[in-house]
Design an enzyme around this catalytic site. Structure first.
Site, short mmCIF file in Angstrom:
data_model
loop_
_atom_site.label_atom_id
_atom_site.label_comp_id
_atom_site.label_asym_id
_atom_site.label_seq_id
_atom_site.Cartn_x
_atom_site.Cartn_y
_atom_site.Cartn_z
NE ARG A 33 -2.55 -1.84 3.16
CZ ARG A 33 -2.95 -1.85 4.43
NH1 ARG A 33 -3.85 -0.99 4.86
NH2 ARG A 33 -2.43 -2.72 5.27
CE LYS A 53 4.93 -1.76 6.14
NZ LYS A 53 3.53 -2.03 6.55
N GLY A 90 4.18 -15.66 7.61
CA GLY A 90 3.55 -15.29 8.88
C GLY A 90 4.57 -14.79 9.89
CB THR A 91 4.12 -12.59 12.84
OG1 THR A 91 2.95 -13.30 13.26
CG2 THR A 91 3.69 -11.30 12.17
CE1 TYR A 109 5.06 -7.53 14.54
CE2 TYR A 109 3.28 -5.94 14.50
CZ TYR A 109 3.72 -7.24 14.63
OH TYR A 109 2.80 -8.23 14.81
CG ASN A 146 -0.69 -8.91 19.80
OD1 ASN A 146 0.19 -8.46 20.52
ND2 ASN A 146 -0.47 -9.77 18.81
CE1 TYR A 179 33.10 27.95 -2.51
CE2 TYR A 179 34.89 28.35 -4.04
CZ TYR A 179 34.19 27.50 -3.21
OH TYR A 179 34.59 26.20 -3.07
CE1 TYR A 235 39.11 20.60 -9.49
CE2 TYR A 235 37.42 21.57 -10.90
CZ TYR A 235 38.17 20.47 -10.51
OH TYR A 235 37.99 19.27 -11.14
C1 UD1 Z 1 -0.12 -8.81 13.71
C2 UD1 Z 1 -0.61 -9.70 14.86
C3 UD1 Z 1 -1.86 -9.10 15.48
C4 UD1 Z 1 -1.57 -7.67 15.93
C5 UD1 Z 1 -1.03 -6.85 14.79
C6 UD1 Z 1 -0.57 -5.50 15.28
C7 UD1 Z 1 0.03 -11.96 14.19
C8 UD1 Z 1 -0.46 -13.25 13.64
N1 UD1 Z 1 -0.90 -11.02 14.33
O1 UD1 Z 1 -1.16 -8.84 12.75
O2 UD1 Z 1 -2.28 -9.88 16.59
O3 UD1 Z 1 -2.75 -7.10 16.44
O4 UD1 Z 1 0.11 -7.50 14.21
O5 UD1 Z 1 -0.16 -4.73 14.20
O6 UD1 Z 1 1.18 -11.82 14.49
N2 UD1 Z 1 5.98 -9.76 8.77
C9 UD1 Z 1 7.13 -10.36 8.29
N3 UD1 Z 1 7.05 -11.61 7.76
C10 UD1 Z 1 5.88 -12.29 7.68
C11 UD1 Z 1 4.72 -11.67 8.15
C12 UD1 Z 1 4.80 -10.41 8.70
O7 UD1 Z 1 8.20 -9.79 8.36
O8 UD1 Z 1 5.90 -13.42 7.19
C13 UD1 Z 1 6.06 -8.42 9.34
C14 UD1 Z 1 5.26 -7.42 8.54
O9 UD1 Z 1 6.02 -6.81 7.53
C15 UD1 Z 1 4.82 -6.42 9.58
C16 UD1 Z 1 4.70 -7.26 10.85
O10 UD1 Z 1 5.46 -8.43 10.62
O11 UD1 Z 1 5.81 -5.44 9.81
C17 UD1 Z 1 3.25 -7.61 11.14
O12 UD1 Z 1 2.74 -8.39 10.12
P1 UD1 Z 1 1.26 -8.29 9.60
O13 UD1 Z 1 1.04 -9.31 8.58
O14 UD1 Z 1 0.94 -6.87 9.28
O15 UD1 Z 1 0.45 -8.72 10.91
P2 UD1 Z 1 -1.00 -8.31 11.23
O16 UD1 Z 1 -1.93 -9.07 10.39
O17 UD1 Z 1 -1.14 -6.85 11.25
#
Ligand code: UD1
Ligand code: CA
Length: 469
Positions: free
Chosen positions: A20, A27, A87-88, A110, A178, A373, A394
């Protein structure tokens, strides 16, 4: 008590693409107040004493790593690569190898959440200590919690986090969210991450599953933070909004410390700038990191001061631009002066409008008030440099030095062809091109003798009249 001594490391998630943002740039590299987003959490972790910090990179891994290393050349950083965004939990797990052998606590941050304060993170660590369990987390209460993971409690104790997409209508009504920021015991972390399965609505490895696993081992510590601190950045509107909050926070701190900001809304002071009390900063001013402004300094509208020092009592008149310059006490600079790297001014120096300096050392009380200058120059004390003076430093290949002693007078429109020296107390007449050294106490002039023809204009008109008839 012992836990206070626990070693600290940090994992900062920087792998995201940031679709986005609609940008070619990753980002976390988008900047607020002069620094990329991810620099803020990284810096907070280092400030808290993390002995090892692991940025997890993925999207544009190379450019993120390059930029971050340049920003923190001395820091104990080990980069970890998350190839695929699964995923995170998977993101944090990518950091395991980088933290091999580390025992202590791992702070998880983050890279796109720039406003979290050091104090809040210190409270998180304290909450981890106080609860005595294996995990503590930052939560935030939102009027509209849509999209966030909800913090579920039983009898006040956190039991788990449920993501929006997996939540029942009842769970969705919970407003405690969270923030995604945790402190976790390393031993528990790596073991628990290995057990997390992508059994959820998004088919992702959820880091939030840690919370349930931790709650089974002991109480989960929590810190409730203000939503302005935990807010991330997803697009450029949010980027600008976070920048505004940071700007306000920094400016407020300066004002509380006795600095007058005439228009804080248009004053941009980066983190790590020192401004002494009783100094005044006008509208539209930028002060970048590394700048040190003394006491009683007046910075006029539109000035840009980058990594420069300005000593007590000096005045920067409007629209002066300083870059890696050192301004001594009681100087008067500008308006519209440009001080480039290597400028070092002693006390009571005056540089006026349209004066440019570069690698110039200028002694006490010397003045160059107009259109000049001075590059690669050493200028003594008490010199007067006339309008339009230029150091010709120069020759197309090499840069050469111009040296002026003390009390030198340089007439207007002088060119000093370097390398050249003008001795103490010498005078150079206006319009001179100085190509040879001028000994102390002497006068140098190089000028074609003036010719004056009296009555020339009338004679010319008469000739024209005679011809034209
Ligand atoms: C996550 C949390 C959610 C919380 C929210 C707060 C989880 C499953 N959920 O959701 O509970 O309320 O943050 O903002 O953790 N990222 C990676 N690699 C990945 C996935 C994510 O580096 O594989 C990074 C993203 O770039 C981002 C951060 O982790 O900076 C959060 O990821 P995002 O997918 O935005 O999590 P949310 O769905 O917002
Ligand atoms: Ca998010």
């Amino acid at each position: 008590m012992l836990r206070r001594m626990t070693a600290l490391s940090a994992v900062v998630l920087c792998a995201g693409k940031g679709t986005r943002m609609k940008s070619k740039k990753a980002k976390v590299l988008h900047a607020i107040l002069g620094k990329p987003l991810c620099a803020y959490p990284l810096k907070r972790a280092l400030e808290l004493g993390a002995t090892s910090v692991v940025p997890v990179v993925g999207h544009q891994a190379e450019s993120v790593e390059k930029e971050v290393r340049a920003l923190f050349p001395q820091a104990p950083l080990t980069f970890a690569l998350q190839r695929e965004q699964r995923g995170t939990a998977d993101a944090v797990r990518s950091a395991e190898a980088a933290l091999k052998g580390f025992s202590g606590r791992v702070l998880i941050l983050y890279g796109d959440v720039p406003l979290l304060r050091k104090e809040t993170l210190a409270s998180l660590l304290a909450a981890h200590d106080a609860a005595g369990g294996v995990l503590a987390m930052v939560t935030t209460v939102l009027e509209d919690p849509t999209g966030y993971g909800r913090v579920l409690r039983e009898g006040g104790r956190v039991t788990r986090v449920v993501e929006q997409k997996d939540a029942s209508p009842e769970q969705r009504a919970v407003k405690e969210c969270n923030a995604g920021i945790y402190s976790v015991d390393a031993a528990f972390l790596w073991k628990a991450l290995a057990d997390i399965k992508p059994n959820n609505a998004q088919g992702e490895y959820y880091l939030t599953d840690l919370v349930e696993l931790a709650a089974k081992q002991g109480p989960v510590g929590t810190v409730v933070a203000d939503a302005t601190e935990t807010a991330g950045v997803n697009d450029k509107v949010e980027l600008a909004a976070r920048a505004k909050v940071l700007q306000r926070r920094i400016n407020d701190a300066h004002m509380r410390a006795g600095v007058t900001l005439h228009d804080p809304d248009t004053t941009f002071i980066e983190e790590d700038v020192v401004v002494g009390s009783d100094s005044e900063v006008g509208p539209g001013v930028s002060l970048t990191a590394g700048s040190v402004i003394g006491e009683g300094v007046v910075i006029g509208p539109g000035c840009v001061v980058s990594a420069s020092t300005v000593a007590d009592g000096s005045v920067l008149k409007p629209y002066s631009v300083l870059e890696e310059a050192k301004v001594g006490v009681r100087n008067v600079i500008g308006p519209f002066a440009r001080l480039r790297p290597g400028t070092e001014l002693a006390e009571d120096v005056h540089l006026g409008n349209f004066v440019e300096t570069k690698k110039a050392r200028i002694g006490k009380g010397s003045k160059a008030n107009h259109l000049t200058y001075l590059g690669d120059a050493r200028i003594g004390a008490g010199c007067n440099i006339g309008a339009g003076t230029i150091t010709c430093n120069y020759d197309g290949v090499n840069k050469s030095l111009t040296e002026l002693g003390d009390g030198v007078f340089i007439g207007s429109d002088t060119q000093l062809v370097a390398p050249v020296q003008v001795g103490d107390g010498a005078y150079v007449g206006a319009g001179t091109t100085v190509t040879k050294n001028v000994p102390p106490g002497s006068l140098a002039v190089s000028r074609a003798p003036q010719v004056t023809k009296e009555g020339w204009v009338a004679a010319k008109k008469a000739r024209r009249a005679a011809k034209g008839g």
